[in-house]
Design an enzyme around this catalytic site. Structure first.
Site, PDB file in Angstrom:
ATOM      1  CG  HIS A   1      13.387 -51.723 -25.321  1.00 57.25           C
ATOM      2  ND1 HIS A   1      14.494 -52.537 -25.132  1.00 57.25           N
ATOM      3  CD2 HIS A   1      13.715 -50.540 -24.765  1.00 57.25           C
ATOM      4  CE1 HIS A   1      15.435 -51.866 -24.492  1.00 57.25           C
ATOM      5  NE2 HIS A   1      14.991 -50.653 -24.252  1.00 57.25           N
ATOM      6  CG  ASN A   2      15.281 -56.340 -25.995  1.00 62.99           C
ATOM      7  OD1 ASN A   2      14.989 -55.365 -25.298  1.00 62.99           O
ATOM      8  ND2 ASN A   2      15.875 -57.398 -25.491  1.00 62.99           N
TER       9      ASN A   2
ATOM     10  CE  LYS B   1      13.725 -55.194 -22.202  1.00 65.85           C
ATOM     11  NZ  LYS B   1      14.539 -56.284 -22.575  1.00 65.85           N
TER      12      LYS B   1
ATOM     13  CB  SER C   1      14.614 -52.198 -20.652  1.00 69.76           C
ATOM     14  OG  SER C   1      15.774 -51.814 -21.374  1.00 69.76           O
TER      15      SER C   1
ATOM     16  CD  GLU D   1      19.023 -53.786 -26.385  1.00 72.95           C
ATOM     17  OE1 GLU D   1      18.228 -53.422 -25.507  1.00 72.95           O
ATOM     18  OE2 GLU D   1      19.643 -54.869 -26.322  1.00 72.95           O
TER      19      GLU D   1
HETATM   20  C1  6PG Z   1      17.642 -54.494 -21.797  1.00 73.74           C
HETATM   21  C2  6PG Z   1      18.409 -55.406 -22.714  1.00 73.74           C
HETATM   22  C3  6PG Z   1      18.465 -56.771 -22.144  1.00 73.74           C
HETATM   23  C4  6PG Z   1      19.543 -57.654 -22.744  1.00 73.74           C
HETATM   24  C5  6PG Z   1      19.280 -58.016 -24.164  1.00 73.74           C
HETATM   25  C6  6PG Z   1      20.551 -58.376 -24.854  1.00 73.74           C
HETATM   26  O1  6PG Z   1      16.689 -53.909 -22.281  1.00 73.74           O
HETATM   27  O2  6PG Z   1      18.020 -54.371 -20.633  1.00 73.74           O
HETATM   28  O3  6PG Z   1      17.787 -55.467 -23.952  1.00 73.74           O
HETATM   29  O4  6PG Z   1      17.199 -57.308 -22.210  1.00 73.74           O
HETATM   30  O5  6PG Z   1      20.769 -57.044 -22.621  1.00 73.74           O
HETATM   31  O6  6PG Z   1      18.420 -59.094 -24.146  1.00 73.74           O
HETATM   32  O7  6PG Z   1      20.210 -59.208 -25.851  1.00 73.74           O
HETATM   33  P1  6PG Z   1      21.216 -59.899 -26.816  1.00 73.74           P
HETATM   34  O8  6PG Z   1      22.102 -60.773 -25.971  1.00 73.74           O
HETATM   35  O9  6PG Z   1      20.322 -60.645 -27.703  1.00 73.74           O
HETATM   36  O10 6PG Z   1      22.000 -58.810 -27.468  1.00 73.74           O
END
Ligand code: 6PG
Length: 509
Positions: A213-214, A210, A138, A217
């Site tokens: 985590h997303n 992860k 990430s 996010e």
């Molecule tokens: C990270 C981000 C990375 C990516 C996402 C964006 O942790 O560096 O999460 O993995 O930017 O996958 O995902 P979306 O395009 O689904 O918003």
């Protein structure tokens, strides 16, 4: 010794945005990298940047024109890091490396955003051909270049080989404060500090972590967006004014990378029109699937993560642009100017507290999901360590992660983050403003699906008796699905003949 005869430490496949930056980060830390990409132009870009940054010093990256050449440039046993889009491309690379002669004790590390079940499958599938290891990364392109957060999992022997490399290139945290250390710039001395890289557990667990985590996010981004919308549509604030508030908030408990970049996005002007750029960006959100996977996993495990799901739905709703534009002319809402008797200052303070409380609930959902998945799959996840490696480098990095680390250090078996004394106090102190903010948005007709779902999560979690008693009655009425009784032993189930409820209740088991 000639340049070509020196064997490299690491093979690298995939020189896209993340790959290129990981390669340069590895090179910064003294590793010699042999790189391959089907698109030779991408490799040339890596070499050019390496040269530009190193000047006359010997190159630390070499490009290869085939998988066979890549393996021939590596010391044995081979270590090949792969950064290609998730899904089929990962297997394509593995098959090509098998054809090129990769051996049983060689290691391939997948660093893409792979679905965790694919990682589990690959580990088994490639057993005996090579060791398949995974590391979720990430931090986006800047993180990859100067210090990402790394979530490795899989074969413990492979980890002994990879650990020093990941610890070297990962983001670093100041152990005294728990805050991110300055990023490592090429040519500067390597920074000491706690690396944001820890072994997560058996194959697949790192990518699961992860994925969560997303999911967090997604929810964190949606919460910030909802607060922006209330400021814009209820308070009539300009993008610059919202940016100023976010900058101020970023100095306090809401300090986070996402808050920081939101302020910057809002302050940016469009070079064509001179308008705030955000005002000319179309309100249709994309997604690559990791938030959806998190929501699906929470549904499958029966572990509530409603704010993460709402964040995914909010992106889907945003894509219905044409329908929304039409509906905005047909469907009525409240008359906004009649709705509020609060001052802007009061509402901004309420939104601040609402964002903070909702954020706590999002993390509570994410950590509960990891705990539930760990129990389901037999993983021993260390939640304090996971919170630690999210303190720097990753997209959800926030000052708040230090408090989560401390919560799990106090009690590594914490059932839910909301039950930690620090976090329960935070919500107790700030909740009234959260409630007011959600109520105000509802009265004003502004959608705040994530802020309000987090509030419902909190209220549901703290409610001793939910209306599921009636729900069980409904299920038993139409489908004889049975129910338990509050006054009988757990696990004993009963059924009533609802049309003749004067008849004795039937005990099922
Ligand atoms: C990270 C981000 C990375 C990516 C996402 C964006 O942790 O560096 O999460 O993995 O930017 O996958 O995902 P979306 O395009 O689904 O918003």
């Amino acid at each position: 010794m000639s340049e070509t005869s020196v064997l490299c430490d690491i093979g690298f496949v995939g020189a896209g945005v993340m790959g290129k930056n990981l390669i340069l980060n590895l090179a910064d830390h003294g590793y010699r990298v042999a790189a391959f990409d089907l698109d030779h132009k991408k490799l040339e870009a890596v070499i050019a940047q390496d040269k530009a940054e190193r000047g006359d010093k010997p190159a630390r990256v070499i490009c290869c024109s085939s998988y066979t050449e890549l393996l021939s440039r590596l010391s044995s046993p081979h270590l090949v890091i792969v950064s290609v889009p998730a899904g089929k491309p990962v297997d394509d690379v593995c098959l090509k490396l098998i054809d090129a002669g990769i051996q049983a004790d060689d290691i391939i590390v997948d660093t893409g955003n792979s679905l965790w079940t694919d990682t589990v499958r690959r580990e088994k599938h490639y057993e005996g051909k090579f060791i398949f290891f995974s590391t979720a990364v990430s931090g986006g392109e800047v993180g990859a270049r100067f210090g990402p957060s790394l979530m490795p999992s899989g074969d413990p022997y492979a980890w002994t080989r990879i650990e020093p490399i990941w610890r070297a290139i990962a983001a670093k945290v100041d152990p005294a404060t728990g805050r991110p250390l300055e990023r490592h710039e090429p040519g500067n001395p390597v920074i000491e500090g706690e690396p944001c890289a820890t072994y997560i557990g058996p194959g697949g667990s790192g990518h699961y972590v992860k994925m969560v985590h997303n999911g967090i996010e997604y929810a964190d981004m949606q919460l910030i967006c909802e607060v922006y919308q209330v400021m814009r549509d209820a308070l009539g604030m300009s993008a610059q004014q919202v940016s100023d508030v976010f900058k101020e908030w970023n100095q306090g408990i809401l300090n986070s990378y996402l808050m920081e970049i939101s302020a910057e996005v809002l302050a940016t002007k469009d070079s064509e029109t001179g308008l705030p750029l955000v005002d000319v960006i179309l309100d249709k959100a994309g997604q690559k699937g990791t938030g959806l996977w998190t929501a699906v996993s929470s549904l499958e495990l029966g572990c509530p993560a409603p704010t993460i799901s709402e964040a995914v739905f909010a992106r889907s709703m945003s894509t219905l642009k044409d329908q929304r534009v039409l509906a905005s002319t047909l469907l009525s809402g409240p008359v906004r100017e009649h709705c509020t008797n609060q001052t802007s200052e009061q509402m901004i303070k309420q939104l601040h507290d609402a964002l903070y409380c909702a954020k706590i609930c999002v993390y509570a959902q994410g950590f509960d999901l990891m705990k539930t998945a760990a129990a389901e799959h037999g993983w021993q996840l260390n939640f304090a360590e996971i919170a630690k490696i999210w303190r720097a480098g990753c997209i959800i990095r926030a000052v708040f992660l230090q408090s989560i680390t401390e919560a799990y250090e106090r009690n590594d078996d914490l059932q839910n983050l909301l039950l930690d004394p620090f976090f329960s106090k935070q919500i107790s102190v700030n909740q009234m403003n959260w409630r007011r903010a959600v109520a105000e948005a509802a009265m004003t007709g502004i959608p705040v699906s994530a802020l309000s779902s987090a509030l419902s999560y909190y209220d549901s979690y703290r409610t001793a008796v939910l209306p599921a008693n009636l729900l069980q009655g409904q299920r038993d009425y139409f489908g004889a699905h049975t129910f338990e009784r509050t006054d009988k032993a757990k696990g004993k189930t009963f059924h009533v003949d609802w049309s003749h409820n004067d008849r004795p209740m039937q005990k099922i088991k």
